[in-house]
Scaffold this motif. Structure first.
Motif, short mmCIF file in Angstrom:
data_model
loop_
_atom_site.label_atom_id
_atom_site.label_comp_id
_atom_site.label_asym_id
_atom_site.label_seq_id
_atom_site.Cartn_x
_atom_site.Cartn_y
_atom_site.Cartn_z
N UNK A 1 0.10 -13.41 0.63
CA UNK A 1 0.49 -12.09 0.36
C UNK A 1 -0.43 -10.99 1.13
N UNK A 2 -1.74 -11.55 1.04
CA UNK A 2 -2.56 -10.77 2.01
C UNK A 2 -2.35 -10.90 3.44
N UNK A 3 -2.05 -12.00 3.88
CA UNK A 3 -1.30 -12.13 5.33
C UNK A 3 -0.35 -11.38 5.78
N UNK A 4 0.51 -10.99 4.80
CA UNK A 4 2.08 -10.27 4.80
C UNK A 4 1.62 -8.88 5.13
N UNK A 5 0.42 -8.55 4.33
CA UNK A 5 -0.09 -6.89 4.53
C UNK A 5 -0.85 -7.06 6.01
N UNK A 6 -1.49 -7.71 6.11
CA UNK A 6 -2.36 -7.78 7.65
C UNK A 6 -1.18 -7.77 8.55
N UNK A 7 -0.10 -8.37 8.40
CA UNK A 7 0.93 -8.26 9.59
C UNK A 7 1.58 -6.79 9.55
N UNK B 1 0.66 -1.28 -0.14
CA UNK B 1 0.00 -0.02 -0.07
C UNK B 1 0.88 1.32 0.01
N UNK B 2 2.07 1.26 -0.27
CA UNK B 2 3.07 2.33 -0.24
C UNK B 2 3.49 2.32 -1.65
N UNK C 1 6.71 -1.16 -6.91
CA UNK C 1 7.48 -1.94 -7.83
C UNK C 1 8.39 -3.00 -7.13
N UNK C 2 8.89 -2.60 -5.84
CA UNK C 2 9.77 -3.38 -5.43
C UNK C 2 8.84 -4.43 -4.87
N UNK C 3 7.84 -4.21 -4.23
CA UNK C 3 6.68 -5.22 -3.92
C UNK C 3 6.55 -6.25 -5.00
N UNK C 4 6.26 -5.82 -5.87
CA UNK C 4 5.89 -6.65 -7.11
C UNK C 4 6.94 -7.44 -7.51
N UNK C 5 8.18 -6.91 -7.53
CA UNK C 5 9.29 -7.79 -7.90
C UNK C 5 9.57 -9.08 -6.88
N UNK C 6 9.50 -8.61 -5.47
CA UNK C 6 9.75 -9.52 -4.57
C UNK C 6 8.61 -10.73 -4.42
#
Length: 74
Positions: free
Chosen positions: A59-65, A8-9, A14-19
């Motif tokens: 990926x959703x759980x990572x964001x929730x964290x 959400x930043x 782009x870095x998130x997508x790559x990873x």
């Protein structure tokens, strides 16, 4: 090591997508992750359309964290 970026930043997207592609999309060479004329965001969005549901849930759980850590720090 470095943290997994937040999705959400805008500056980090782009870095998130790559990873996420590196972690969850099967690949043997960097060319398997995206087309030569494609940006990371486009490759990620295209992959999300066909990705297994379990990867999307992780990926959703990572964001929730990330969001839980924000709430804790407030």
């Amino acid at each position: 090591g470095p943290r997994i970026p937040r999705r959400d930043r805008p500056k980090m997207f782009a870095r998130y997508c790559r990873l996420m592609l590196i972690l969850f999309k099967p690949w043997r060479s960097a060319a398997d992750l995206r087309c030569h004329d494609q940006n990371w965001e486009g490759a990620f969005e295209q992959w999300c359309d066909v990705a297994e549901k379990r990867f999307l849930q992780v990926m959703d759980n990572i964001q929730v964290l990330h969001e839980c850590r924000d709430s804790r720090d407030d």
